[in-house]
Design an enzyme around this catalytic site. Structure first.
Site, PDB file in Angstrom:
ATOM      1  N   SER A  42       0.832  -1.205   0.000  1.00 28.81           N
ATOM      2  CA  SER A  42       0.000   0.000   0.000  1.00 28.81           C
ATOM      3  C   SER A  42       0.868   1.257   0.000  1.00 28.81           C
ATOM      4  CB  SER A  42      -0.904   0.011   1.233  1.00 28.81           C
ATOM      5  OG  SER A  42      -1.541   1.274   1.330  1.00 28.81           O
ATOM      6  N   LEU A  43       0.494   2.217  -0.847  1.00 29.84           N
ATOM      7  CA  LEU A  43       1.227   3.489  -0.903  1.00 29.84           C
ATOM      8  C   LEU A  43       0.588   4.533   0.006  1.00 29.84           C
ATOM      9  CD1 LEU A  43       1.894   3.858  -4.764  1.00 29.84           C
ATOM     10  CD2 LEU A  43       3.442   3.024  -2.999  1.00 29.84           C
ATOM     11  N   SER A  44      -0.524   4.168   0.663  1.00 31.15           N
ATOM     12  CA  SER A  44      -1.236   5.156   1.485  1.00 31.15           C
ATOM     13  C   SER A  44      -0.373   5.728   2.607  1.00 31.15           C
ATOM     14  CB  SER A  44      -2.527   4.552   2.047  1.00 31.15           C
ATOM     15  OG  SER A  44      -3.439   4.356   1.011  1.00 31.15           O
ATOM     16  N   LYS A  93     -13.432  -4.228   2.507  1.00 34.63           N
ATOM     17  CA  LYS A  93     -14.328  -3.106   2.193  1.00 34.63           C
ATOM     18  C   LYS A  93     -15.804  -3.446   2.385  1.00 34.63           C
ATOM     19  CE  LYS A  93     -11.267  -0.669  -0.954  1.00 34.63           C
ATOM     20  NZ  LYS A  93     -11.124   0.017  -2.233  1.00 34.63           N
ATOM     21  N   ASP A 129     -13.934   6.149  -2.967  1.00 32.81           N
ATOM     22  CA  ASP A 129     -13.388   5.631  -4.239  1.00 32.81           C
ATOM     23  C   ASP A 129     -14.076   6.259  -5.464  1.00 32.81           C
ATOM     24  OD1 ASP A 129     -11.415   3.981  -3.240  1.00 32.81           O
ATOM     25  OD2 ASP A 129     -12.664   2.181  -3.220  1.00 32.81           O
ATOM     26  N   ALA A 155     -17.407  -5.900 -11.386  1.00 34.46           N
ATOM     27  CA  ALA A 155     -18.625  -5.525 -10.649  1.00 34.46           C
ATOM     28  C   ALA A 155     -18.394  -5.714  -9.156  1.00 34.46           C
ATOM     29  CB  ALA A 155     -19.819  -6.364 -11.128  1.00 34.46           C
ATOM     30  N   ALA A 158     -14.677  -1.846  -6.123  1.00 36.05           N
ATOM     31  CA  ALA A 158     -14.222  -0.643  -6.836  1.00 36.05           C
ATOM     32  C   ALA A 158     -15.169  -0.329  -7.989  1.00 36.05           C
ATOM     33  CB  ALA A 158     -12.804  -0.862  -7.358  1.00 36.05           C
ATOM     34  N   ASN A 178     -18.811  -8.061 -16.690  1.00 35.30           N
ATOM     35  CA  ASN A 178     -18.257  -8.830 -15.573  1.00 35.30           C
ATOM     36  C   ASN A 178     -18.225 -10.312 -15.904  1.00 35.30           C
ATOM     37  OD1 ASN A 178     -17.155  -8.652 -12.903  1.00 35.30           O
ATOM     38  ND2 ASN A 178     -18.924  -9.806 -12.199  1.00 35.30           N
TER      39      ASN A 178
HETATM   40  P1  NAP Z   1     -13.269  -7.190  -5.758  1.00 36.89           P
HETATM   41  O1  NAP Z   1     -14.376  -6.598  -4.960  1.00 36.89           O
HETATM   42  O2  NAP Z   1     -12.671  -8.471  -5.317  1.00 36.89           O
HETATM   43  O3  NAP Z   1     -13.813  -7.343  -7.271  1.00 36.89           O
HETATM   44  C1  NAP Z   1     -13.027  -7.946  -8.251  1.00 36.89           C
HETATM   45  C2  NAP Z   1     -13.734  -7.889  -9.610  1.00 36.89           C
HETATM   46  O4  NAP Z   1     -12.805  -8.331 -10.591  1.00 36.89           O
HETATM   47  C3  NAP Z   1     -14.954  -8.797  -9.743  1.00 36.89           C
HETATM   48  O5  NAP Z   1     -15.895  -8.162 -10.543  1.00 36.89           O
HETATM   49  C4  NAP Z   1     -14.385 -10.033 -10.422  1.00 36.89           C
HETATM   50  O6  NAP Z   1     -15.327 -10.708 -11.258  1.00 36.89           O
HETATM   51  C5  NAP Z   1     -13.331  -9.429 -11.308  1.00 36.89           C
HETATM   52  N1  NAP Z   1     -12.272 -10.376 -11.622  1.00 36.89           N
HETATM   53  C6  NAP Z   1     -11.422 -10.950 -10.744  1.00 36.89           C
HETATM   54  N2  NAP Z   1     -10.547 -11.734 -11.411  1.00 36.89           N
HETATM   55  C7  NAP Z   1     -10.873 -11.658 -12.731  1.00 36.89           C
HETATM   56  C8  NAP Z   1     -10.352 -12.239 -13.923  1.00 36.89           C
HETATM   57  N3  NAP Z   1      -9.297 -13.066 -13.890  1.00 36.89           N
HETATM   58  N4  NAP Z   1     -10.926 -11.919 -15.107  1.00 36.89           N
HETATM   59  C9  NAP Z   1     -11.974 -11.070 -15.159  1.00 36.89           C
HETATM   60  N5  NAP Z   1     -12.515 -10.491 -14.067  1.00 36.89           N
HETATM   61  C10 NAP Z   1     -11.967 -10.770 -12.859  1.00 36.89           C
HETATM   62  O7  NAP Z   1     -12.021  -6.176  -5.867  1.00 36.89           O
HETATM   63  P2  NAP Z   1     -12.052  -4.564  -5.767  1.00 36.89           P
HETATM   64  O8  NAP Z   1     -11.925  -4.141  -4.349  1.00 36.89           O
HETATM   65  O9  NAP Z   1     -13.200  -4.069  -6.575  1.00 36.89           O
HETATM   66  O10 NAP Z   1     -10.662  -4.195  -6.472  1.00 36.89           O
HETATM   67  C11 NAP Z   1     -10.492  -4.352  -7.860  1.00 36.89           C
HETATM   68  C12 NAP Z   1      -9.254  -3.604  -8.321  1.00 36.89           C
HETATM   69  O11 NAP Z   1      -9.442  -2.206  -8.166  1.00 36.89           O
HETATM   70  C13 NAP Z   1      -7.990  -3.942  -7.517  1.00 36.89           C
HETATM   71  O12 NAP Z   1      -7.073  -4.530  -8.385  1.00 36.89           O
HETATM   72  C14 NAP Z   1      -7.429  -2.640  -7.037  1.00 36.89           C
HETATM   73  O13 NAP Z   1      -6.072  -2.511  -7.452  1.00 36.89           O
HETATM   74  C15 NAP Z   1      -8.236  -1.594  -7.778  1.00 36.89           C
HETATM   75  N6  NAP Z   1      -8.535  -0.420  -6.919  1.00 36.89           N
HETATM   76  C16 NAP Z   1      -7.816   0.720  -7.120  1.00 36.89           C
HETATM   77  C17 NAP Z   1      -8.074   1.848  -6.362  1.00 36.89           C
HETATM   78  C18 NAP Z   1      -7.287   3.108  -6.602  1.00 36.89           C
HETATM   79  O14 NAP Z   1      -7.342   4.012  -5.758  1.00 36.89           O
HETATM   80  N7  NAP Z   1      -6.591   3.231  -7.705  1.00 36.89           N
HETATM   81  C19 NAP Z   1      -9.084   1.826  -5.387  1.00 36.89           C
HETATM   82  C20 NAP Z   1      -9.805   0.648  -5.205  1.00 36.89           C
HETATM   83  C21 NAP Z   1      -9.515  -0.478  -5.977  1.00 36.89           C
HETATM   84  P3  NAP Z   1     -16.349 -11.841 -10.684  1.00 36.89           P
HETATM   85  O15 NAP Z   1     -17.491 -11.110 -10.093  1.00 36.89           O
HETATM   86  O16 NAP Z   1     -16.698 -12.633 -11.881  1.00 36.89           O
HETATM   87  O17 NAP Z   1     -15.566 -12.617  -9.634  1.00 36.89           O
END
Ligand code: NAP
Length: 310
Positions: A42-44, A93, A129, A155, A158, A178
């Site tokens: 984490s970079l926070s 989250k 977010d 979905a 994030a 998704n």
């Molecule tokens: P999450 O709640 O676990 O959701 C993951 C999503 O990705 C689900 O929709 C899942 O699909 C899909 N997925 C996972 N593996 C996959 C694959 N191999 N192929 C296609 N779809 C896939 O995770 P999250 O908290 O939303 O985080 C997602 C990403 O957002 C993280 O990588 C994080 O780095 C990024 N993020 C960035 C920030 C920022 O400030 N830049 C902030 C928050 C999050 P299914 O529903 O089919 O399982």
């Protein structure tokens, strides 16, 4: 004691704390932190500590390796130890919403939160977010979400925050792609009321879920302006791009929420296709600045925070 070992920096502060540390908390300045598993990358901390120093606030921000099973106890402990608050990252989250006294409307609608504030012994939850994403898009591409046709990959937490922000901004179109199609459909149904009304855009629906299929992507690319990766695809070394350069096109803006690399696989594919593209550092910055503002009720030193992670 937890079997996990924690590392110490040269100044004596640990680079990662654990639940065992929180149980015997005797650090007088660390009153903020990020809970996650994993959390090492984490970079926070560097971003928030730079802001705290600049604002002359005598509080420090640390990483806490907290597993899903430990989250409730960790939250109870930071309330007892009068922390200012915390950030939550993977996998907390969604689960955290159950352990708080109050959750704000955005976090409630999204079903996930990334910021806790402790105020007079009460735990308040927020989600920054979505708003962080809107500010990042404005900064990176000089355009507002309301003027865009957006396709979101994912979905999960994030994606839901970003989709709600797009819907609240009354963006022109919103497409959710998704892997688990039903999850994308459920998100679309939740946002349906935002898209009722007179705006019509030819033969394509303003709001729709699509399957994770090449033909579906191919059709949508011609009918969207902004593609957002809100999946973890690209996070790990050797991951492919979620969309190949063959599917992308020069008219697109591409935002990858992943920030582990400047040139993530999706950013590289987009640039190869002639599109404009960026990684997720600017979203990290803006969601963090909004969190700072929630904790301290004063504006965040954005340039200082940007430099700390740049
Ligand atoms: P999450 O709640 O676990 O959701 C993951 C999503 O990705 C689900 O929709 C899942 O699909 C899909 N997925 C996972 N593996 C996959 C694959 N191999 N192929 C296609 N779809 C896939 O995770 P999250 O908290 O939303 O985080 C997602 C990403 O957002 C993280 O990588 C994080 O780095 C990024 N993020 C960035 C920030 C920022 O400030 N830049 C902030 C928050 C999050 P299914 O529903 O089919 O399982």
């Amino acid at each position: 004691m937890s079997p996990r070992r924690t590392r110490r920096s040269r100044t004596g502060a640990k680079s990662v704390y654990t639940l065992a540390d929180l149980k015997n908390w005797d650090n007088e300045t660390i009153r903020l932190g990020v809970f996650g598993d994993p959390v090492e990358h984490s970079l926070s901390p560097q971003m928030q500590n730079a802001a705290l120093k600049h604002a002359k606030i005598d509080v420090q921000y640390a990483r806490f390796h907290i597993s899903a099973a430990e989250l409730q106890e960790a939250i109870t402990l930071i309330r007892k130890d009068e922390f200012v608050g915390a950030n939550l990252t993977i996998p907390h989250k969604i689960a955290a919403t159950e352990f708080l006294d109050h959750v704000d409307d955005d976090a409630k609608q999204i079903g996930a939160l990334n910021v806790i504030k402790i105020d007079k012994g009460k735990l308040h939850g927020f989600n920054t977010d979505g708003r962080g994403f809107a500010r990042a898009v404005r900064e990176e591409f000089s355009v507002d979400l309301r003027d865009l046709r957006v396709m979101i990959l994912g979905a999960g937490g994030a994606a839901r925050a970003i989709a709600l922000e797009c819907a609240k901004s009354r963006c022109e179109r919103l497409v959710i792609a998704n892997g688990t199609f039903e999850k994308g459909e459920r998100l679309v149904e939740k946002l349906r009321s935002f898209f009722e009304g007179p705006k019509v855009f030819g033969p394509v629906p303003r709001l729709q879920a699509i399957p994770w299929k090449e033909a579906a992507f191919q059709f949508q690319i011609a009918n969207v302006d902004l593609v957002v990766n809100a999946t973890p695809v690209g996070l790990n070394r050797g991951d492919p791009s979620p969309l190949s350069s063959r599917l992308l096109a020069p008219h697109l803006m591409v935002y990858d929420t992943i920030y582990s690399d400047k040139r993530t696989p999706l950013v590289a594919a987009a640039i190869e296709a002639g599109a404009r593209a960026t990684n997720g550092l600017s979203m990290l910055l803006h969601q963090g600045a909004l969190a700072f503002e929630i904790w301290f009720e004063r504006s965040a030193p954005l340039d200082v925070m940007r430099e700390a992670i740049g």
